[in-house]
Design an enzyme around this catalytic site. Structure first.
Site, PDB file in Angstrom:
ATOM      1  CG  PHE A  98      -1.760   1.066   1.521  1.00 26.21           C
ATOM      2  CD1 PHE A  98      -3.009   1.097   0.929  1.00 26.21           C
ATOM      3  CD2 PHE A  98      -1.406   2.096   2.380  1.00 26.21           C
ATOM      4  CE1 PHE A  98      -3.882   2.153   1.174  1.00 26.21           C
ATOM      5  CE2 PHE A  98      -2.271   3.150   2.640  1.00 26.21           C
ATOM      6  CZ  PHE A  98      -3.514   3.172   2.028  1.00 26.21           C
ATOM      7  CG  ASN A 199      -4.037   3.034   7.458  1.00 23.91           C
ATOM      8  OD1 ASN A 199      -5.271   2.966   7.357  1.00 23.91           O
ATOM      9  ND2 ASN A 199      -3.264   3.382   6.443  1.00 23.91           N
ATOM     10  N   PRO A 200      -5.694  -0.108   9.395  1.00 25.62           N
ATOM     11  CG  PRO A 200      -7.667  -0.792  10.466  1.00 25.62           C
ATOM     12  CD  PRO A 200      -6.647   0.319  10.437  1.00 25.62           C
TER      13      PRO A 200
HETATM   14  N1  SAM Z   1       0.370   0.696   7.764  1.00 28.47           N
HETATM   15  C1  SAM Z   1       0.606   0.904   6.345  1.00 28.47           C
HETATM   16  C2  SAM Z   1       0.323   2.345   5.986  1.00 28.47           C
HETATM   17  O1  SAM Z   1      -0.389   3.003   6.752  1.00 28.47           O
HETATM   18  O2  SAM Z   1       0.824   2.808   4.964  1.00 28.47           O
HETATM   19  C3  SAM Z   1      -0.251  -0.038   5.486  1.00 28.47           C
HETATM   20  C4  SAM Z   1      -1.722   0.129   5.685  1.00 28.47           C
HETATM   21  S1  SAM Z   1      -2.739  -0.789   4.552  1.00 28.47           S
HETATM   22  C5  SAM Z   1      -4.154   0.221   4.507  1.00 28.47           C
HETATM   23  C6  SAM Z   1      -3.304  -2.182   5.507  1.00 28.47           C
HETATM   24  C7  SAM Z   1      -2.268  -3.281   5.707  1.00 28.47           C
HETATM   25  O3  SAM Z   1      -2.879  -4.314   6.508  1.00 28.47           O
HETATM   26  C8  SAM Z   1      -1.769  -3.964   4.457  1.00 28.47           C
HETATM   27  O4  SAM Z   1      -0.365  -3.959   4.441  1.00 28.47           O
HETATM   28  C9  SAM Z   1      -2.326  -5.391   4.534  1.00 28.47           C
HETATM   29  O5  SAM Z   1      -1.477  -6.374   3.967  1.00 28.47           O
HETATM   30  C10 SAM Z   1      -2.444  -5.583   6.028  1.00 28.47           C
HETATM   31  N2  SAM Z   1      -3.397  -6.610   6.439  1.00 28.47           N
HETATM   32  C11 SAM Z   1      -4.534  -7.011   5.818  1.00 28.47           C
HETATM   33  N3  SAM Z   1      -5.137  -7.994   6.523  1.00 28.47           N
HETATM   34  C12 SAM Z   1      -4.358  -8.215   7.620  1.00 28.47           C
HETATM   35  C13 SAM Z   1      -4.432  -9.110   8.721  1.00 28.47           C
HETATM   36  N4  SAM Z   1      -5.445  -9.969   8.838  1.00 28.47           N
HETATM   37  N5  SAM Z   1      -3.456  -9.074   9.650  1.00 28.47           N
HETATM   38  C14 SAM Z   1      -2.431  -8.208   9.530  1.00 28.47           C
HETATM   39  N6  SAM Z   1      -2.298  -7.346   8.514  1.00 28.47           N
HETATM   40  C15 SAM Z   1      -3.243  -7.339   7.566  1.00 28.47           C
HETATM   41  N1  GLN Z   2      -7.230   5.822   2.609  1.00 28.47           N
HETATM   42  C1  GLN Z   2      -7.080   4.733   1.658  1.00 28.47           C
HETATM   43  C2  GLN Z   2      -7.772   5.068   0.364  1.00 28.47           C
HETATM   44  O1  GLN Z   2      -8.940   5.332   0.331  1.00 28.47           O
HETATM   45  C3  GLN Z   2      -7.576   3.424   2.215  1.00 28.47           C
HETATM   46  C4  GLN Z   2      -6.759   3.004   3.357  1.00 28.47           C
HETATM   47  C5  GLN Z   2      -7.233   1.865   4.153  1.00 28.47           C
HETATM   48  O2  GLN Z   2      -8.072   1.043   3.751  1.00 28.47           O
HETATM   49  N2  GLN Z   2      -6.718   1.787   5.317  1.00 28.47           N
HETATM   50  O3  GLN Z   2      -7.149   5.096  -0.652  1.00 28.47           O
END
Ligand code: SAM
Ligand code: GLN
Length: 294
Positions: A98, A199-200
């Site tokens: 991401f 930030n899930p």
């Molecule tokens: N923390 C980073 C940022 O803010 O740029 C990435 C945020 S991204 C929105 C959500 C992250 O959660 C992804 O890297 C995804 O692979 C991870 N993710 C999804 N499902 C997950 C799970 N069940 N357990 C741990 N991580 C998970």
């Molecule tokens: N803010 C992101 C977007 O709309 C989504 C991030 C997230 O799911 N945590 O592009």
């Protein structure tokens, strides 16, 4: 498509690239073209403008056309450049992760404020992606130790590279885990966290068709989407966090537009959190929910 202008020097390349991206409806066509040319020539933007009459080699010309077309097809600029800035760190980004967003810097700020005046801290970053939050925290909290989890082993590989690149790899432990799952037998009452941050994924699958092409077609979907109207992960995190947090410490979660009230409600009904606070981002979206473990 064949360029209509002279593409043999940098000035011509700038004109052509900007025009091509504008017609394709790409945001910030002028800056994007400059950054793509800087990426190819290894000039910074000032140097680029000092060398506008310089010839573009055949190889650079072909590659420049390819990159402009790739960006015009929706492929994110950050993946082309291979890096992006987040808080005060520079991170490698690739299609496995991401792309960190500016609004997520609020989460970092909240944790830094919480630790003001404290020498040490043990922090958990759930869903670390490129490692953005964990690495920015380690860089700005020299006494902190951080565990960062992600379900994606490909993302964790990039995150580990980013930790090395930023010189904080000795204080961040990356761990493949479905949220808290791998920590179950590691954390006991002696060993709880001083803050949990996440930030899930939080986009409801029904919103998929409304997302910009850049996000929908190119960022990893496991980083974006969450069932239960986007709240699947928030529910799970709020349910388990009390077991992993010391008393009186911080839980900070990012949410989507329209989710703040529901997440606040989840924290209140968990009966283990107090002082729930909401922070808005620069576009006035209620973006980060902070609370303290009772
Ligand atoms: N923390 C980073 C940022 O803010 O740029 C990435 C945020 S991204 C929105 C959500 C992250 O959660 C992804 O890297 C995804 O692979 C991870 N993710 C999804 N499902 C997950 C799970 N069940 N357990 C741990 N991580 C998970
Ligand atoms: N803010 C992101 C977007 O709309 C989504 C991030 C997230 O799911 N945590 O592009």
């Amino acid at each position: 498509m064949l360029p209509m202008v002279n593409l043999t020097d940098l000035r011509g390349a700038l004109v052509w690239g900007e025009d091509f991206l504008k017609k394709a409806g790409v945001e910030a066509p002028e800056l994007t073209t400059q950054l793509l040319l800087c990426h190819l020539t290894k000039f910074n933007r000032t140097e680029l403008f000092l060398h506008l009459e310089e010839a573009l080699s055949e190889i650079h010309r072909t590659e420049f056309e390819r990159l402009v077309q790739k960006r015009a097809s929706g492929f994110p600029l950050q993946y082309i450049l291979g890096e992006c800035d987040f808080y005060n760190v520079t991170l490698k980004v690739a299609p496995e992760v991401f792309i960190p967003r500016p609004e997520t810097e609020i989460l970092v700020e909240e944790v830094l404020t919480f630790f003001k005046g404290k020498e040490e801290g043990f922090v958990l970053d759930l869903g670390t992606g490129s490692g953005a939050i964990a690495i920015a925290l380690a860089k700005n909290l020299p006494g902190a130790r951080i565990i960062a989890t992600d379900i994606s082993v490909e993302a964790l590989k990039v995150a580990r590279e980013n930790a090395l690149r930023n010189g904080i790899d000795d204080r961040v432990l990356f761990c493949a885990s479905d949220l808290f799952e791998s920590l179950k037998n590691e954390v006991d009452t002696e060993n709880r966290f001083d803050a949990i941050v996440s930030n899930p994924p939080y986009i409801a699958p029904s919103e998929k068709r409304n997302l910009p092409k850049e996000v929908r077609d190119f960022e990893p979907s496991e980083a974006l989407f969450a069932e239960e109207e986007g709240l699947f992960f928030h529910r799970r995190i709020i349910g388990s966090a009390p077991t992993y947090l010391k008393a009186g410490v911080l839980l900070a979660l990012e949410v989507a537009l329209g989710q703040a009230k529901k997440v606040t409600g989840l924290l209140e009904s968990a009966s283990c959190f107090q002082e729930v606070r909401i922070r808005e981002d620069l576009t006035r979206v209620k973006r980060v929910i902070c609370s303290l473990r009772t």
